[in-house]
Design an enzyme around this catalytic site. Structure first.
Site, PDB file in Angstrom:
ATOM      1  N   LYS A  53      -0.529  32.972  15.580  1.00 31.36           N
ATOM      2  CA  LYS A  53       0.270  33.070  16.801  1.00 31.36           C
ATOM      3  C   LYS A  53       1.607  32.351  16.615  1.00 31.36           C
ATOM      4  CE  LYS A  53      -3.878  33.533  19.540  1.00 31.36           C
ATOM      5  NZ  LYS A  53      -4.963  32.875  20.255  1.00 31.36           N
ATOM      6  N   GLN A  97      -6.502  27.405  22.917  1.00 34.88           N
ATOM      7  CA  GLN A  97      -7.363  28.184  22.018  1.00 34.88           C
ATOM      8  C   GLN A  97      -8.827  27.916  22.351  1.00 34.88           C
ATOM      9  OE1 GLN A  97      -6.186  30.452  19.640  1.00 34.88           O
ATOM     10  NE2 GLN A  97      -8.340  31.008  19.506  1.00 34.88           N
ATOM     11  N   ASP A 120      -1.944  33.996  28.684  1.00 40.17           N
ATOM     12  CA  ASP A 120      -3.208  34.611  28.247  1.00 40.17           C
ATOM     13  C   ASP A 120      -3.853  35.401  29.395  1.00 40.17           C
ATOM     14  OD1 ASP A 120      -4.138  34.631  25.681  1.00 40.17           O
ATOM     15  OD2 ASP A 120      -5.029  32.628  25.743  1.00 40.17           O
TER      16      ASP A 120
END
Ligand code: NAD
Length: 303
Positions: A53, A97, A120
């Site tokens: 990422k 994460q 997200d």
């Protein structure tokens, strides 16, 4: 029939080229989009995902803030880190994460991320937005699948869509997005009886179960579009999806490969959401109503 390949790698590449123009336009107005990625602990797979990422961000000119915290970091400290990033105007997106170490409640952490930086799309506010059809940030993997479907030129309206997998990050939001586009959506999961009875009716079959070889040709309608979200590492190290690609490609009209299908799109849509967030913040600041734009604080019910 041999299916046409839906090339996620190529689509990602062209989208990322377009991102560079948007980054330059933001730069001309004094804004560099920024994404903060928080990794708690040192799970090797998570480290790889975070590394990918960060690299993808840098390639298109998005600034990345990599926050590494020790595995035994108390939950309160993780929440304090998020509060700091929420308040930092250089950060337009915050991603934590998953999975988190067991002593940390993922729901509490996800709810702590500002709705305006929830790139997200996992915050309850954004999830609720999906239900009513106007989420701020669509979750990245289903968002990427939607764009892959669009490249086939298929209008999903009225089509039978079967989603195999009902997780909060893929299956459920995927189903909601396609329902919003007026598809007829069926969601299957591990407790579904006779999976094939459902999948055989699918004009569009989207599989996100994490089970290699789950979908074999007999379960697929002739001419269906098949999207394989699964990523599974076999004992010999090979990466495969959930669909028997070689068999199913002889029946489908379109199919995604693994790797090179949905995978690259997930990171691409994360950058898309980060750019959108930066553009949105700039617009709101220019309109001088930044405060009004702050979404309401939602207090999670726990315990
Ligand atoms: P998950 O484990 O949270 O959920 C799996 C879902 O599949 C559950 O709803 C479960 O009920 C269902 N399922 C399991 N076995 C089944 C069976 N035999 N029949 C029908 N349904 C079954 O997984 P997830 O996070 O949604 O991920 C699913 C897969 O997608 C994994 O392989 C994961 O690695 C992959 N994934 C890929 C991307 C990407 O970017 N390509 C992103 C996220 C997840």
């Amino acid at each position: 029939m041999t299916a046409q390949i839906i090339d996620g790698k190529a689509l990602s590449k062209s989208l990322r080229e377009g991102f560079k123009t948007r980054v330059a336009q933001l730069g001309a107005q004094g804004v560099q989009p920024g994404l903060a990625v928080i990794l708690v602990g040192d799970n090797p797979a998570s480290r790889v995902y975070v590394g990918n990422k960060v690299k993808a961000c840098e390639e298109v000119g998005v600034r990345s803030f990599h926050v590494g915290l020790a595995a035994d970091t108390p939950e309160a400290e993780v929440l304090a880190t998020i509060a700091r990033l929420n308040a930092d105007p250089a950060v337009h997106g915050i991603l934590i994460q998953l999975p988190l170490p067991p002593h940390i409640d993922p729901r509490r952490v996800l709810e702590a991320i500002s709705v305006n930086k929830d790139v997200d799309g996992f915050h309850l506010y954004n999830v609720g937005g999906l239900v009513v059809g106007n989420t701020i940030f669509p979750p990245c993997t289903p968002y990427g699948v939607q764009l892959l479907l669009d490249t086939t030129g298929t209008d999903v309206t009225g089509k039978n869509v079967v989603v195999v997998g009902a997780s909060n990050i893929v299956g459920k939001p995927m189903a909601l997005m396609l329902l919003q586009r007026e598809a007829t959506v069926t969601i299957c999961h591990a407790k579904t009886r006779d999976l094939a009875q459902h999948t055989i009716l699918a004009d569009i079959l989207i599989v996100a179960a994490g089970k290699p070889g789950l979908i074999v040709p007999q379960m697929v309608k002739q001419g269906a579009i098949v999207i394989d979200v699964g990523i599974n590492r076999l004992p010999d190290g090979k990466i495969v999806g959930d669909v028997d690609f070689d068999g199913v490609k002889e029946k489908a009209s379109w199919i995604t490969p693994v790797p090179g299908g949905v995978g690259p799109m997930t990171v691409t849509m994360l950058i898309e959401n980060t750019l959108r967030s930066a553009e949105r913040a700039l617009r709101m600041r220019q309109a001088d109503d930044y405060q009004d734009w702050e979404a309401p604080v939602i207090h999670p019910v726990t315990g």
